[in-house]
Design a protein around this motif. Structure first.
Motif, PDB file in Angstrom:
ATOM      1  N   SER A 233       0.770  -1.003   0.083  1.00 23.27           N
ATOM      2  CA  SER A 233       0.004  -0.415   0.340  1.00 23.27           C
ATOM      3  C   SER A 233       0.608   1.412  -0.123  1.00 23.27           C
ATOM      4  CB  SER A 233      -0.937   0.004   0.877  1.00 23.27           C
ATOM      5  OG  SER A 233      -1.553  -1.330   1.052  1.00 23.27           O
TER       6      SER A 233
ATOM      7  N   THR B 124       0.153   5.817   0.505  1.00 23.05           N
ATOM      8  CA  THR B 124      -0.119   6.734   1.007  1.00 23.05           C
ATOM      9  C   THR B 124       0.311   7.866   0.257  1.00 23.05           C
ATOM     10  OG1 THR B 124      -1.433   5.689   3.597  1.00 23.05           O
ATOM     11  CG2 THR B 124      -0.980   7.335   3.174  1.00 23.05           C
TER      12      THR B 124
ATOM     13  N   THR C  17      -4.816   5.967   0.821  1.00 20.51           N
ATOM     14  CA  THR C  17      -4.612   5.038   0.879  1.00 20.51           C
ATOM     15  C   THR C  17      -5.383   4.266  -0.434  1.00 20.51           C
ATOM     16  OG1 THR C  17      -3.834   4.935   3.070  1.00 20.51           O
ATOM     17  CG2 THR C  17      -3.693   2.964   1.689  1.00 20.51           C
TER      18      THR C  17
ATOM     19  N   LYS D 178      -7.648  -1.976  -4.016  1.00 19.09           N
ATOM     20  CA  LYS D 178      -8.489  -1.347  -3.404  1.00 19.09           C
ATOM     21  C   LYS D 178      -7.951   0.291  -3.246  1.00 19.09           C
ATOM     22  CE  LYS D 178      -9.568  -1.620   1.442  1.00 19.09           C
ATOM     23  NZ  LYS D 178     -10.302  -2.341   3.504  1.00 19.09           N
TER      24      LYS D 178
ATOM     25  N   SER E 226      -8.775   3.574  -0.360  1.00 23.22           N
ATOM     26  CA  SER E 226      -9.490   4.008   1.259  1.00 23.22           C
ATOM     27  C   SER E 226      -9.188   4.782   1.337  1.00 23.22           C
ATOM     28  CB  SER E 226      -8.940   3.107   1.640  1.00 23.22           C
ATOM     29  OG  SER E 226      -8.538   1.827   2.112  1.00 23.22           O
TER      30      SER E 226
END
Length: 199
Positions: free
Chosen positions: A104, A106, A129, A168, A170
């Protein structure tokens, strides 16, 4: 009785990405290139850096105005607590995306709105993120070849084919990933009496 004139909007950026984002809210704005040294300070975190630079950019443009609202923004990508820059070359983009595969990243975006007349300042840092799926070298190479994301921090364009790299997303506002958190900006404009729906 005539309505009072709304303040003129200025975007303290010449980024085509930020211009396109602001066009979602309004087409009535001017752009100006802020003269700001973007060198990070010693021991400065990504959040502190984008906070400082967003405000500095807005204030640099506001200093030359007698009125108007000035929008400043700055963004950094962070991976394993290190700031990630723009790749500039296909080789660097390949190396970045290899590191991100299965991990991930950010993005922190600083946003400032400065009222040039009153001196009022609104400021925030918006995180977002991105989780990458596990990518093969063939996929990474094909992506870089097709979209050429060499001027983008993180080596991808989420508004384009880059979306195929992720598992994903976020955050509160996907626009912040591209460089301008429009939901927060809209609230700041409302706080200054500017309703883009009623302009």
């Amino acid at each position: 009785m005539t309505e009072p004139a709304l303040p003129t909007l200025y975007l303290a950026s010449t980024s085509s990405y930020r211009r396109q984002l602001l066009n979602k809210l309004t087409t009535e704005f001017h752009t100006a290139k802020p003269q700001v040294d973007e060198t990070p300070l010693a021991n400065e975190t990504a959040e502190q850096l984008v906070h400082r630079l967003a405000l500095a950019k807005a204030q640099a443009v506001a200093a030359g105005l007698s009125s108007g609202l000035v929008i400043g923004s700055d963004q950094m990508a962070v991976f394993n607590q290190h700031i990630i820059g723009k790749p500039h070359t296909a080789e660097n983009a390949l190396a970045q995306l290899r590191r991100f595969s299965g991990n991930s990243v950010t993005f922190v975006t600083g946003l400032a709105l400065v009222n040039a007349q009153s001196g009022n300042i609104q400021l925030c840092v918006e995180p977002f993120t991105v989780s990458f799926r596990t990518l093969t070298d063939a996929e990474i190479t094909a992506y870089i070849t097709r979209e050429q994301p060499l001027d983008c921090a993180g080596s991808f364009k989420s508004e384009g084919l880059g979306i195929s790299l992720f598992s994903k997303l976020s955050g509160d506002d996907p626009n912040s990933l591209i460089g301008l958190p429009l939901i927060r900006l809209n609230q700041m404009l409302l706080n200054e009496g500017v309703n883009v729906l009623l302009k």
